[in-house]
Design a protein around this motif. Structure first.
Motif, PDB file in Angstrom:
ATOM      1  N   SER A 211      -4.219  10.241  -2.384  1.00  0.00           N
ATOM      2  CA  SER A 211      -5.198   9.088  -2.947  1.00  0.00           C
ATOM      3  C   SER A 211      -5.973   9.871  -4.081  1.00  0.00           C
ATOM      4  O   SER A 211      -5.881  10.935  -4.249  1.00  0.00           O
ATOM      5  N   PHE A 227      -2.070   6.611  -0.038  1.00  0.00           N
ATOM      6  CA  PHE A 227      -1.072   5.505  -0.107  1.00  0.00           C
ATOM      7  C   PHE A 227       0.239   6.075  -0.329  1.00  0.00           C
ATOM      8  O   PHE A 227       1.213   5.040  -0.142  1.00  0.00           O
ATOM      9  N   LEU A 228       0.699   7.267  -0.252  1.00  0.00           N
ATOM     10  CA  LEU A 228       1.968   7.571  -0.372  1.00  0.00           C
ATOM     11  C   LEU A 228       2.042   9.075   0.202  1.00  0.00           C
ATOM     12  O   LEU A 228       1.324  10.002  -0.001  1.00  0.00           O
TER      13      LEU A 228
ATOM     14  N   ASN B 307      -6.817   3.931  -4.361  1.00  0.00           N
ATOM     15  CA  ASN B 307      -5.534   3.820  -4.924  1.00  0.00           C
ATOM     16  C   ASN B 307      -5.244   4.079  -6.402  1.00  0.00           C
ATOM     17  O   ASN B 307      -6.132   4.514  -7.030  1.00  0.00           O
ATOM     18  N   THR B 432       0.204  -1.165  -9.005  1.00  0.00           N
ATOM     19  CA  THR B 432      -1.071  -0.619  -8.228  1.00  0.00           C
ATOM     20  C   THR B 432      -0.661  -0.250  -6.610  1.00  0.00           C
ATOM     21  O   THR B 432      -0.045  -1.132  -5.845  1.00  0.00           O
ATOM     22  N   SER B 433      -1.075   0.926  -6.208  1.00  0.00           N
ATOM     23  CA  SER B 433      -0.757   1.149  -4.712  1.00  0.00           C
ATOM     24  C   SER B 433      -1.823   0.371  -4.141  1.00  0.00           C
ATOM     25  O   SER B 433      -2.937   0.162  -4.505  1.00  0.00           O
TER      26      SER B 433
END
Lengths: 253, 437
Positions: A211, A227-228, B307, B432-433
């Protein structure tokens, strides 16, 4: 972070020779010329990041089929302080106080057989019809090949194929003293199969989450979740394996 | 990128290839063994350090069928579920005969029937046309509309320097890319499904993707990755540009063989050799970013929720020079419109048109494909020996004398024809995440 670069015993032996020369028997050039297999050097490469090697034997400790990451790492908690102990933070230009933080970051890399040598481009036996002259000029249109070579006539000077190169070779999967084709053995239903011999490169990596974190010390924060995440592994091992064959000719101008 | 911080320490490696080459030369020469290759000072004297070339000879890369790269999703929320994607068996192999990940040979001579070639790629990147990493200067308009064309640094017109990695532009033999994909939906992070879980115990889809082709366009343009500083005085950040080039054949399939191979989560399936959607004779070129007024940048989301944003930046506003360059407007109108931009033309386009505009061809447009053609264009194919029905609804009479308005045919493969997209122009792209915070 701990990292290791272990050269093979052959290189270590060469290093040791310098320390104990007086006890060794000199070998003249004529004798050495009869020795086979002396071209180049072989190295093994090991790189470990944020993983545990408790007894210091150079082997990563595996727990339940996974790396045992350092204490405080791999907790899977990405949205509360304090930050985990293993992270990598990136800060890009003109992005003050904005850190891309890779959380729960740990892994291990093993390359067992990497051969380095010197050579000439002619050894690759490439097709001259593939020549692209545009790659060998600078921004002003000057030929960069040097050694008297004209980019529009490769036979000039020393000749293109006589340019020197560093040669890196990977011969493929190695098992029990021989290079063999890797295999896959299907499992019974519900158990999964097993890959064998994919050991030219073995790599395991976990980035549990990522993040943006803010502030001058954003690199040390853990407030905004993830987010990943990314993982590289094998169904049966912490290491993903790959069979790699070929030669790389590295040259410059 | 301006800085890197690691909580467990800092490390930095700066290995000069020239130093490495010299080290290697010294090491090699010092052993004084005739069988070893020594590099003379004369041979090395032509090296100036302007670029590094890497040629790959007899190359083959195959990741184990059970080894994977996984992208892990975040917990699901309202109206959406967590998704985790695994990519198994990533490979770059040669043509000729091959196998699948399960270990079977392939029934068809079509390279797309096999994800893994047995052999290597002889001139993966020839020494005459290697991968090239270099710093270079290019002419062009910057974000402020200034034309940058001076070699010497320090002036307002100095050409910016970019670091670029250029792929081979002539590739004698096709490469075979492939991977086995597995998408798992709704994974329970605390109690993930076991290996071998069936479709009632886990929700997943496995697929195979095979590309048999070359990393260049049909007319020989290579793939290029550029790293640079964005020439926008309001945001001089780290930027990327990517020129995608690809030509060849493509197959995506999901059907398993009927031999009883596994159909479980994280298990290697035995895919059918023929089934799937195929694209033959593809030629694609897509430039993302333009020197020096458009680039891919990295940023955060403005509210600061953690994000991440990847953005192909917008064009600068209302700058005629940049617009004319980007859209390749012509200015050769005559008569009362003399000197006025004419806009797009079908013929006589400026050379820049082919650098700012992309295209994708699916199939060779010079030939018409029969309805069962499997050598060109886009077609769907069933497993060997099986058939399926294709339907079409027509307004009046159907082809081949069939006068039903609901027209159908039964067969093993159906060709949809060719398709062509010209003039691909990406003016702005932003990803965009949403999963953080």
């Amino acid at each position: 972070m701990r990292s290791f670069l272990l050269l093979s015993s052959s290189i270590l032996s060469l290093t040791a020779c310098g320390l104990c020369r007086a006890d060794m028997k000199p070998v003249d050039d004529l004798v050495l010329q009869g020795v086979t297999g002396q071209s180049g050097i072989a190295i093994g490469l090991e790189l470990d990041i944020n993983v545990v090697d408790i007894n210091g034997d150079g082997l990563v400790d595996i727990n339940n089929g996974q790396f045992q990451q350092v204490t405080g790492c791999g907790l899977g908690n990405f949205d509360s302080s304090p930050a985990g102990t293993c992270r990598l933070a990136l800060n890009f230009a003109n992005r003050a106080n904005e850190w891309l933080v890779l959380k729960d970051f740990y892994g291990s890399l093993r390359i067992d057989n990497l051969y380095l040598d010197g050579g000439y481009l002619s050894a690759a036996d490439s097709d001259p019809a593939t020549y692209d002259s545009s790659k060998f000029f600078d921004s002003s249109g000057n030929c960069l090949l040097g050694n008297g070579i004209d980019c529009s006539d490769l036979s000039t000077g020393v000749g293109f194929e006589n340019l020197p190169a560093m040669v890196v070779r990977m011969p493929g999967s190695y098992s029990g003293g021989a290079f063999t084709d890797p295999t896959y053995t299907p499992g019974s239903p519900g158990t999964g199969g097993v890959s064998s011999g994919y050991d030219s490169i073995r790599m395991g990596l976990t980035i549990g989450g990522a993040s943006i974190e803010y502030g001058a010390t954003g690199y040390a924060q853990n407030n905004l979740g993830s987010f990943l995440g990314i993982s590289i592994a094998d169904n049966n091992s912490a290491y993903a394996g790959a069979d790699v064959r070929g030669s790389a000719y590295v040259f410059g101008f | 990128m301006s800085s890197v911080s690691n909580s467990m320490g800092r490390w930095c490696c700066n290995l000069s290839w020239r130093a490495a080459l010299n080290f290697l030369a010294i090491f090699t020469i010092s052993t004084n063994v005739s069988a070893m290759t020594s590099l003379s000072d004369e041979a090395l004297s032509g090296v100036s350090g302007a670029g590094i070339a890497v040629a790959l000879d007899d190359f083959r890369f195959a990741m184990a069928p059970t080894s994977y790269i996984e992208l892990t999703g975040s917990d699901g929320g309202a109206n959406w579920q967590r998704g985790d994607a695994r990519y198994y068996g990533l490979s770059l192999t040669g043509g000729g005969s091959g196998t699948d990940w399960y270990g079977d040979g392939c029934a068809s001579a079509d390279p797309l029937s096999c994800p893994l070639g047995v052999g290597t790629i002889s001139d993966f990147a020839s020494v005459y046309n290697p991968f090239l990493l270099r710093v270079f200067q290019y002419e062009g308009y910057d974000y402020q509309g200034t034309y940058r064309n001076q070699i010497a640094p320090g002036s307002a017109n100095s050409m910016p320097t970019v670091l670029e990695l250029i792929g081979p532009s002539k590739v004698p033999d096709p490469w075979r890319w492939s991977f086995l994909g597995e998408l798992e939906v709704g994974r329970n992070a605390g109690s993930p499904a076991d290996v071998g879980s069936n479709h009632s115990e886990a929700t997943f889809l496995q697929s195979q993707t095979i590309i048999y082709g070359k990393p260049i366009t049909a007319d020989g343009r290579p793939a290029i990755l550029r790293l640079l500083k964005v020439e926008n005085t309001a945001d001089p950040t780290f930027g990327l540009m990517y020129q995608s080039a690809l030509s060849g054949d493509f197959r995506f399939s999901v059907a398993h063989s009927t031999d009883g191979g596994p159909d479980g989560l994280h298990e290697v399936p035995n895919f059918d050799d023929n089934e799937g959607v195929h694209f033959k004779n593809v030629d694609a070129f897509l430039p993302l970013g333009q020197l020096h007024y458009q680039a891919i940048t990295l940023d955060n989301v403005a509210p600061g929720d953690g994000n991440f944003v990847i953005e192909l930046t917008r064009l600068p506003g209302n700058d005629a020079n940049i617009y004319n360059d980007f859209y390749s407007f012509s200015s050769d109108c005559t008569g009362v419109y003399s000197g006025v931009d004419c806009g797009y033309k079908r013929t006589g386009r400026p050379e820049r048109y082919n650098e700012t505009h992309g295209y994708v061809y699916w199939g060779d447009p010079s030939s018409n494909n029969s309805d069962a053609n499997t050598t060109d264009g886009i077609y769907f194919k069933a497993p060997a020996g099986e058939t399926f029905q294709a339907y079409a609804r027509t307004n009046n009479s159907a082809p081949e004398g069939n006068n039903s308005i609901n027209y159908s045919m039964t067969g093993n493969a159906f060709n949809l024809g060719d398709a062509r997209v010209e003039g691909l122009l990406v003016q702005h792209l932003k990803i965009t995440s949403l999963g953080a915070n």
